[in-house]
Write a protein that holds these residues in place. Structure first.
Motif, short mmCIF file in Angstrom:
data_model
loop_
_atom_site.label_atom_id
_atom_site.label_comp_id
_atom_site.label_asym_id
_atom_site.label_seq_id
_atom_site.Cartn_x
_atom_site.Cartn_y
_atom_site.Cartn_z
N PRO A 33 -25.37 8.94 15.12
CA PRO A 33 -24.12 9.89 14.89
C PRO A 33 -23.99 10.22 13.52
CG PRO A 33 -23.51 7.45 14.89
CD PRO A 33 -25.10 7.56 15.36
N VAL A 34 -23.55 11.54 13.44
CA VAL A 34 -23.60 11.99 11.80
C VAL A 34 -22.00 12.51 11.58
CG1 VAL A 34 -24.24 14.09 10.35
CG2 VAL A 34 -25.85 12.79 12.03
N LEU A 35 -21.65 12.14 10.29
CA LEU A 35 -20.30 12.74 9.94
C LEU A 35 -20.54 13.85 8.93
CD1 LEU A 35 -17.24 12.45 9.64
CD2 LEU A 35 -17.67 10.88 7.75
N ASP A 36 -19.94 14.88 9.32
CA ASP A 36 -19.71 16.20 8.58
C ASP A 36 -18.69 16.26 7.55
OD1 ASP A 36 -20.51 18.44 7.12
OD2 ASP A 36 -20.80 19.93 8.73
N LEU A 37 -18.28 15.78 6.61
CA LEU A 37 -17.15 15.74 5.71
C LEU A 37 -16.78 16.87 5.22
CD1 LEU A 37 -15.18 13.38 5.22
CD2 LEU A 37 -16.50 12.55 3.20
N ALA A 38 -15.75 17.57 5.36
CA ALA A 38 -15.13 18.84 4.67
C ALA A 38 -16.37 19.92 5.21
CB ALA A 38 -15.50 18.64 3.16
N CYS A 39 -16.34 20.02 6.50
CA CYS A 39 -17.33 20.66 7.21
C CYS A 39 -17.43 22.07 7.04
CB CYS A 39 -17.28 20.49 8.62
SG CYS A 39 -15.84 20.96 9.81
N GLY A 40 -16.31 22.65 6.67
CA GLY A 40 -16.12 24.15 6.44
C GLY A 40 -16.49 24.92 7.73
N SER A 41 -17.47 25.76 7.48
CA SER A 41 -17.69 26.63 8.67
C SER A 41 -18.61 26.04 9.62
CB SER A 41 -18.51 27.93 8.17
OG SER A 41 -19.65 27.55 7.40
N GLY A 42 -19.23 24.63 9.38
CA GLY A 42 -19.66 24.10 10.34
C GLY A 42 -21.35 24.26 10.33
N ARG A 43 -21.86 24.71 9.17
CA ARG A 43 -23.20 24.86 9.05
C ARG A 43 -24.25 23.63 9.31
NH1 ARG A 43 -25.80 25.92 3.20
NH2 ARG A 43 -23.74 25.07 2.76
N HIS A 44 -23.60 22.53 8.57
CA HIS A 44 -24.48 21.32 8.84
C HIS A 44 -24.19 20.46 10.25
CE1 HIS A 44 -24.46 22.12 4.72
NE2 HIS A 44 -26.00 22.07 4.83
N THR A 45 -23.03 20.88 10.77
CA THR A 45 -22.66 20.29 11.93
C THR A 45 -23.41 20.98 13.03
OG1 THR A 45 -20.17 19.96 11.54
CG2 THR A 45 -20.79 20.24 13.91
N ARG A 46 -23.65 22.12 12.80
CA ARG A 46 -24.78 22.81 13.73
C ARG A 46 -25.96 22.49 13.59
NH1 ARG A 46 -21.34 27.31 15.08
NH2 ARG A 46 -19.65 27.62 13.64
#
Length: 180
Positions: free
Chosen positions: A13-26
């Motif tokens: 599992p990965v946490l994208d903190l302050a993800c904004g537009s989700g570039r790293h979530t994607r």
């Protein structure tokens, strides 16, 4: 991020903190990781459920990390990686190592002093001092890489980057190597 993404435990599992537009979530969802994305507003990631067919949709949590509200995750929740980019809220630094599972990675990149030459952010409150990220995180995690200086992509800026690992759980020594 792409340089350090392969170091994250496969399927962890990965946490994208302050993800904004989700570039790293994607990025991490595309690599098969379940992702939890947190931001003050989720407008930039509202489309993710439709863009990732065949994979579980990221967990999206709308939370202001700076307004004094309770932390939005259970205290025992751990991640194979925590990703923070273009965001600086110094009171979060002590919490970051505790979000990692043993062997988990913290991947952090944000702006530092000198960036005011190129645009925003330009306020000292939002710019790291030289070596600050290394100083704050390096005492708590094992640093894999640290960089600071001018970058040209995606736009000219002055940044610090850090990749650090939480100590893996100690493993017992074989009986013939045990001390004492």
């Amino acid at each position: 991020m792409t340089r350090f993404a392969p170091l994250v435990r496969q399927g962890g599992p990965v946490l994208d903190l302050a993800c904004g537009s989700g570039r790293h979530t994607r990025l991490f969802a595309g690599r098969g990781h379940p992702v939890t994305a947190i931001d003050r507003t989720l407008a930039g990631v509202a489309d993710l459920a439709d863009q990732l067919p065949g994979r579980s949709a990221p967990e999206l949590i709308e939370a202001d990390l700076e307004d004094g509200s309770p932390w939005p995750l259970p205290a025992n929740r751990r991640f194979a990686a925590v990703v923070v980019t273009n965001y600086l809220h110094r009171p979060l630094f002590p919490r970051l190592p505790g979000l990692l599972e043993p062997g988990g990675l913290l991947i952090y990149e944000t702006f530092m002093q000198g960036n005011e030459r190129f645009g925003k952010p330009s306020s000292p409150a939002f710019l790291l001092a030289p070596g600050e990220l290394l100083e704050r995180i390096g005492r708590q995690l094992q640093v894999v890489a640290f960089e600071q200086g001018v970058i040209d992509f995606p736009r000219r800026a002055v940044v610090q980057r850090l990749c650090a690992i939480a100590d893996p759980a100690p493993r017992p020594l074989p009986p013939n190597q045990a001390e004492g």
